[in-house]
Design a protein around this motif. Structure first.
Motif, PDB file in Angstrom:
ATOM      1  N   THR A 142       0.843  -1.213   0.000  1.00  0.00           N
ATOM      2  CA  THR A 142       0.000   0.000   0.000  1.00  0.00           C
ATOM      3  C   THR A 142       0.871   1.253   0.000  1.00  0.00           C
ATOM      4  O   THR A 142       0.618   2.207  -0.753  1.00  0.00           O
ATOM      5  CB  THR A 142      -0.936   0.007   1.229  1.00  0.00           C
ATOM      6  OG1 THR A 142      -1.692  -1.209   1.208  1.00  0.00           O
ATOM      7  CG2 THR A 142      -1.887   1.179   1.204  1.00  0.00           C
ATOM      8  N   ILE A 170       1.075  -1.765   8.452  1.00  0.00           N
ATOM      9  CA  ILE A 170       0.905  -2.043   7.028  1.00  0.00           C
ATOM     10  C   ILE A 170       0.734  -0.782   6.185  1.00  0.00           C
ATOM     11  O   ILE A 170       1.018  -0.800   5.005  1.00  0.00           O
ATOM     12  CB  ILE A 170      -0.218  -3.075   6.737  1.00  0.00           C
ATOM     13  CG1 ILE A 170      -1.577  -2.535   7.148  1.00  0.00           C
ATOM     14  CG2 ILE A 170       0.035  -4.406   7.405  1.00  0.00           C
ATOM     15  CD1 ILE A 170      -2.699  -3.366   6.533  1.00  0.00           C
ATOM     16  N   VAL A 171       0.282   0.308   6.801  1.00  0.00           N
ATOM     17  CA  VAL A 171       0.096   1.538   6.004  1.00  0.00           C
ATOM     18  C   VAL A 171       0.798   2.758   6.622  1.00  0.00           C
ATOM     19  O   VAL A 171       1.767   3.290   6.049  1.00  0.00           O
ATOM     20  CB  VAL A 171      -1.405   1.883   5.803  1.00  0.00           C
ATOM     21  CG1 VAL A 171      -1.529   3.024   4.791  1.00  0.00           C
ATOM     22  CG2 VAL A 171      -2.229   0.693   5.335  1.00  0.00           C
ATOM     23  N   SER A 195      -4.179   7.910  17.063  1.00  0.00           N
ATOM     24  CA  SER A 195      -5.342   8.050  17.952  1.00  0.00           C
ATOM     25  C   SER A 195      -5.040   8.849  19.228  1.00  0.00           C
ATOM     26  O   SER A 195      -5.961   9.317  19.888  1.00  0.00           O
ATOM     27  CB  SER A 195      -5.889   6.665  18.313  1.00  0.00           C
ATOM     28  OG  SER A 195      -4.842   5.858  18.768  1.00  0.00           O
TER      29      SER A 195
HETATM   30  P1  NAD Z   1      -5.418  -0.075  11.728  1.00  0.00           P
HETATM   31  O1  NAD Z   1      -6.712  -0.262  12.405  1.00  0.00           O
HETATM   32  O2  NAD Z   1      -4.352  -1.094  11.866  1.00  0.00           O
HETATM   33  O3  NAD Z   1      -4.815   1.325  12.153  1.00  0.00           O
HETATM   34  C1  NAD Z   1      -5.592   2.461  12.260  1.00  0.00           C
HETATM   35  C2  NAD Z   1      -4.743   3.605  12.724  1.00  0.00           C
HETATM   36  O4  NAD Z   1      -5.582   4.732  12.824  1.00  0.00           O
HETATM   37  C3  NAD Z   1      -4.109   3.375  14.096  1.00  0.00           C
HETATM   38  O5  NAD Z   1      -2.728   3.617  14.002  1.00  0.00           O
HETATM   39  C4  NAD Z   1      -4.774   4.422  14.996  1.00  0.00           C
HETATM   40  O6  NAD Z   1      -3.836   5.035  15.886  1.00  0.00           O
HETATM   41  C5  NAD Z   1      -5.288   5.442  14.000  1.00  0.00           C
HETATM   42  N1  NAD Z   1      -6.510   6.076  14.493  1.00  0.00           N
HETATM   43  C6  NAD Z   1      -7.633   5.468  14.923  1.00  0.00           C
HETATM   44  N2  NAD Z   1      -8.522   6.398  15.347  1.00  0.00           N
HETATM   45  C7  NAD Z   1      -7.937   7.598  15.157  1.00  0.00           C
HETATM   46  C8  NAD Z   1      -8.331   8.945  15.413  1.00  0.00           C
HETATM   47  N3  NAD Z   1      -9.525   9.222  15.928  1.00  0.00           N
HETATM   48  N4  NAD Z   1      -7.469   9.934  15.079  1.00  0.00           N
HETATM   49  C9  NAD Z   1      -6.263   9.658  14.556  1.00  0.00           C
HETATM   50  N5  NAD Z   1      -5.832   8.406  14.315  1.00  0.00           N
HETATM   51  C10 NAD Z   1      -6.656   7.395  14.615  1.00  0.00           C
HETATM   52  O7  NAD Z   1      -5.799   0.188  10.189  1.00  0.00           O
HETATM   53  P2  NAD Z   1      -4.979  -0.024   8.829  1.00  0.00           P
HETATM   54  O8  NAD Z   1      -4.702  -1.450   8.629  1.00  0.00           O
HETATM   55  O9  NAD Z   1      -3.868   0.960   8.740  1.00  0.00           O
HETATM   56  O10 NAD Z   1      -6.133   0.411   7.795  1.00  0.00           O
HETATM   57  C11 NAD Z   1      -6.686   1.685   7.802  1.00  0.00           C
HETATM   58  C12 NAD Z   1      -7.751   1.750   6.730  1.00  0.00           C
HETATM   59  O11 NAD Z   1      -7.135   1.539   5.470  1.00  0.00           O
HETATM   60  C13 NAD Z   1      -8.828   0.658   6.827  1.00  0.00           C
HETATM   61  O12 NAD Z   1     -10.044   1.186   6.358  1.00  0.00           O
HETATM   62  C14 NAD Z   1      -8.332  -0.429   5.912  1.00  0.00           C
HETATM   63  O13 NAD Z   1      -9.360  -1.235   5.404  1.00  0.00           O
HETATM   64  C15 NAD Z   1      -7.722   0.405   4.824  1.00  0.00           C
HETATM   65  N6  NAD Z   1      -6.669  -0.241   4.016  1.00  0.00           N
HETATM   66  C16 NAD Z   1      -6.715  -0.017   2.701  1.00  0.00           C
HETATM   67  C17 NAD Z   1      -5.732  -0.530   1.890  1.00  0.00           C
HETATM   68  C18 NAD Z   1      -5.789  -0.228   0.420  1.00  0.00           C
HETATM   69  O14 NAD Z   1      -5.144  -0.881  -0.341  1.00  0.00           O
HETATM   70  N7  NAD Z   1      -6.526   0.789   0.013  1.00  0.00           N
HETATM   71  C19 NAD Z   1      -4.715  -1.311   2.418  1.00  0.00           C
HETATM   72  C20 NAD Z   1      -4.680  -1.512   3.802  1.00  0.00           C
HETATM   73  C21 NAD Z   1      -5.657  -0.951   4.600  1.00  0.00           C
END
Ligand code: NAD
Length: 291
Positions: A142, A170-171, A195
């Motif tokens: 990603t 992962i992102v 967060s």
């Molecule tokens: P995750 O749940 O592992 O991480 C989420 C992050 O968001 C955490 O680090 C957390 O600290 C932060 N967060 C949560 N609430 C918050 C807030 N209120 N303010 C600020 N930060 C906050 O999620 P992820 O695996 O990184 O995925 C995130 C999104 O991206 C999901 O919707 C997932 O489906 C999507 N995703 C998309 C792709 C793609 O190819 N487009 C790939 C991976 C993940």
């Protein structure tokens, strides 16, 4: 005017480039086609969908794939055994273990047990460390997809202020590293928010580029960004049959200069980067020239 960054179109172009490279560097030399291994545990619907789409992407482009499916109650030992087989099988160029894993399995142990040379997801600490140290290695798909989308859209990132929202392995973490690397593309000044960040608008309002990966539908709103900001929406949030991003499209569209749509933005770029990493593994891992 907001320009939408079309990930579908760019992914299509990159797929063609990968196909040409496979032809030129592998098939024309009578070597075997690149081969991706995939280990899937359990019955998580999203994981099954992702794995099926990875297999389809491989097929469309002429990459061989082998899927090993393990039942939901498989032990960690059983998974480690399958990883060992992939690590040592000379016919597998690279492989992934589809995440997330069941709770009874130690994800860190699993990632650590993958041969870094075959780690086409780029999650092994050796590869993550190399990425942070500006070395050549596999980058998580990603993050690499986002970087490529910016680069190929001719969006300058050097010297710009990037705010990443979310610090997942992962992102969020990998993209914050890649954006700030001392290399091209890179050299952005990065603020990583999460967060526990207080008053997140304070940061987002100053950002030239915002990359949102929080998994909360419509999290980033128009009143949180400055005019002309570049917005990358990573979110994939299911709402019935619809897929929605982490960006509130309605309020951001018109204010941002560039925006990635969901679906059709980062998603297709992520999928194609796994193919790119698999090709890279095939080109770098084979010891014997005719393999
Ligand atoms: P995750 O749940 O592992 O991480 C989420 C992050 O968001 C955490 O680090 C957390 O600290 C932060 N967060 C949560 N609430 C918050 C807030 N209120 N303010 C600020 N930060 C906050 O999620 P992820 O695996 O990184 O995925 C995130 C999104 O991206 C999901 O919707 C997932 O489906 C999507 N995703 C998309 C792709 C793609 O190819 N487009 C790939 C991976 C993940």
């Amino acid at each position: 005017m907001t320009k939408l960054l079309n990930g579908n179109q760019l992914a299509k172009e990159i797929r063609k480039e990968i196909s040409k490279e496979i032809e030129k560097k592998i098939l024309s030399k009578n070597k075997r086609i690149p081969h991706l291994g995939i280990i899937l545990t359990g019955t998580n619907n999203s994981s099954i969908t992702y794995v099926n789409s990875k297999i389809k992407e491989c097929k469309n482009i002429g990459i061989q794939s082998t899927l090993v499916k393990l039942p939901i109650d498989s032990t960690e030992e059983k998974l480690l055994e399958e990883i060992k087989k992939m690590n040592t099988n000379p016919l597998i160029d690279g492989f992934i273990v589809q995440l997330p894993l069941e709770k009874h399995i130690d994800q860190d142990q699993i990632i650590l047990s993958i041969n870094p040379k075959k780690d086409v997801d780029g999650f092994h600490p050796e590869n993550f460390g190399k990425m942070a140290l500006d070395m050549k290695t596999f980058f998580p798909a990603t993050a690499l997809g986002i970087l490529t989308l910016l680069e190929r859209s001719k969006i300058k990132i050097s010297g710009k202020h990037t705010v990443v929202i979310g610090r997942s392995r992962i992102v969020g973490k990998p993209i914050s590293i890649l954006m700030s690397r001392k290399s091209y593309p890179g050299n952005s000044t990065v603020t990583l928010t999460h967060s526990n960040t207080l008053n997140i608008e304070y940061y987002t309002k100053q950002a030239d580029i915002i990359i949102v990966a929080v998994g909360i539908t419509g999290f980033l709103k128009g009143n949180m960004i400055k005019n002309g900001a570049i917005i990358i929406d990573v979110g994939i949030n299911k709402n019935g049959k619809n897929i929605l991003g982490d960006v509130d499209f309605r309020s951001v569209y018109g204010k941002a200069s560039y925006l990635t749509p969901v679906p059709g933005g980062v998603g297709p770029m992520t999928r194609v980067m796994l193919l790119k990493n698999t090709l890279m593994a095939a080109l770098t891992n084979r010891k014997h020239p005719t393999l």
